[in-house]
Motif scaffolding. Structure first.
Motif, short mmCIF file in Angstrom:
data_model
loop_
_atom_site.label_atom_id
_atom_site.label_comp_id
_atom_site.label_asym_id
_atom_site.label_seq_id
_atom_site.Cartn_x
_atom_site.Cartn_y
_atom_site.Cartn_z
N SER A 210 -4.59 -6.66 0.24
CA SER A 210 -5.62 -6.44 -1.07
C SER A 210 -6.72 -5.75 -0.43
O SER A 210 -7.20 -5.89 0.79
N SER A 211 -7.57 -5.22 -1.55
CA SER A 211 -8.79 -4.64 -0.98
C SER A 211 -9.57 -4.54 -2.38
O SER A 211 -9.15 -4.69 -3.37
N ILE A 212 -11.00 -4.23 -2.30
CA ILE A 212 -11.64 -4.28 -3.33
C ILE A 212 -11.92 -2.91 -4.13
O ILE A 212 -11.55 -2.81 -5.24
N THR A 213 -11.91 -1.89 -3.29
CA THR A 213 -11.97 -0.45 -4.16
C THR A 213 -10.70 0.40 -4.08
O THR A 213 -10.74 1.06 -4.96
N GLY A 214 -9.96 0.23 -3.16
CA GLY A 214 -8.66 0.72 -3.22
C GLY A 214 -8.62 2.12 -2.41
O GLY A 214 -7.59 2.85 -2.11
N GLN A 215 -9.68 2.97 -2.11
CA GLN A 215 -9.90 4.06 -1.57
C GLN A 215 -10.92 4.54 -0.44
O GLN A 215 -11.90 3.88 -0.48
N GLY A 216 -10.71 5.30 0.22
CA GLY A 216 -11.91 6.08 0.84
C GLY A 216 -11.98 5.32 2.43
O GLY A 216 -11.37 4.31 2.88
N PRO A 217 -12.77 6.19 3.22
CA PRO A 217 -12.52 5.52 4.67
C PRO A 217 -13.27 4.37 5.36
O PRO A 217 -12.92 3.80 5.98
N ASN A 218 -13.95 3.79 4.03
CA ASN A 218 -14.66 2.66 4.54
C ASN A 218 -13.75 1.34 3.64
O ASN A 218 -14.43 0.21 3.85
N GLU A 219 -12.66 1.76 3.28
CA GLU A 219 -11.83 0.59 2.71
C GLU A 219 -11.37 -0.25 3.77
O GLU A 219 -11.08 0.06 4.66
N LYS A 220 -11.28 -1.68 3.52
CA LYS A 220 -10.82 -2.64 4.50
C LYS A 220 -9.73 -3.42 3.80
O LYS A 220 -10.05 -3.95 2.61
N LEU A 221 -8.61 -3.72 4.51
CA LEU A 221 -7.48 -4.20 3.86
C LEU A 221 -7.58 -5.48 4.40
O LEU A 221 -7.85 -5.51 5.58
N PHE A 222 -7.01 -6.66 3.70
CA PHE A 222 -6.80 -7.89 4.12
C PHE A 222 -5.34 -8.12 3.88
O PHE A 222 -4.78 -8.07 2.82
N PHE A 223 -4.70 -8.45 5.01
CA PHE A 223 -3.29 -8.61 4.79
C PHE A 223 -2.74 -10.28 4.89
O PHE A 223 -3.60 -11.16 5.45
N GLY A 224 -1.86 -10.40 4.10
CA GLY A 224 -1.42 -11.75 3.92
C GLY A 224 -0.32 -12.05 5.35
O GLY A 224 -0.22 -11.22 5.97
N SER A 225 0.16 -13.32 5.37
CA SER A 225 0.91 -13.60 6.40
C SER A 225 2.27 -12.96 6.23
O SER A 225 3.32 -13.32 7.28
#
Lengths: 114, 116
Positions: free
Chosen positions: B94-109
């Motif tokens: 999941s992510s907050i904004t969804g796009q862009g180079p500063n996007e940070k993804l957080f993964f589940g297990s």
């Protein structure tokens, strides 16, 4: 089409030794490049990423990676590994920096010897 | 602040049954991505969703697979009439904004699906 190659399926390193994990990519334009780590039973964690600017990128947990355009490489390095670094490492390339364009390599399994 | 939650961790199904995989994004995140990891391979993008919308499903098999992210509740990845080739680990991010180079993804297990 973009692609990522991680030529080493397994790598064994002694604790305290230096580490380099190789990643080669194929992409038509300037890529966005990522390294992720997956520990057993856990999801992926972003170690570092490259979009532009300085070709030597610093990440978390003491990792760094260097983007070399002439070699189409983005190798991951760490000067001294710890037993807790044992995990699966994935290199990825993206077109727009967002998740929907990411292509992952097959991963390199890092084994740490005491 | 809990991370991305996926359940179940392990799911066993017989051929022909349905599999439902759930993903609750991090609090405040309205963008969800599903990836599949086949044995000995890296992650492969499947689908990207925002609340109540499918943004990009280019990685989804054309048949038997569907995904939703309703206004309330978790995102669901549904696989109908499972076959042995569906056995894999399915990761949600999941992510907050969804796009862009500063996007940070957080993964589940991940959810490990095994089809017997």
């Amino acid at each position: 089409a973009q692609s990522v190659t991680q030529p080493d399926i397994h790598i064994t390193v002694s604790e305290g030794a230096s580490l380099e994990l190789r990643c080669n990519y194929s992409y038509g334009a300037t890529p966005y490049l990522f390294w992720y780590v997956q520990s057993p039973g856990q999801g992926l964690q972003l170690l570092l990423k490259y979009f532009s600017g300085d070709t030597l990128v610093q990440g978390i947990k003491g990792f760094e990676a260097e983007f070399k355009r002439s070699q189409s490489s983005f190798n991951l390095r760490k000067p001294s590994v710890h037993w807790s670094d044992a995990a699966e490492y994935f290199c990825a390339v993206g077109a727009r920096g967002g998740a929907d364009g990411l292509t992952f390599g097959k991963g390199t399994h890092l084994i740490i010897q005491p | 602040n809990a991370g991305v939650m996926q359940n179940p961790r392990h799911l066993v199904r017989r051929r022909g049954q349905e599999a439902r995989l759930r993903c609750s994004p991090m609090k405040g995140h309205s963008h969800v991505y599903w990836y599949r990891q086949l044995p000995e391979e890296g992650l492969k993008f499947m689908v990207y969703l925002q609340k109540e919308n499918i943004i990009d499903e280019s990685g989804m098999p054309k048949e038997r697979f569907s995904a939703e992210f309703p206004k309330e509740g978790p995102s669901i990845l549904r696989i109908q009439q499972v076959v042995r080739g569906d056995s894999a680990a399915y990761f949600c991010a999941s992510s907050i904004t969804g796009q862009g180079p500063n996007e940070k993804l957080f993964f589940g297990s991940g959810t490990q699906l095994s089809v017997l």
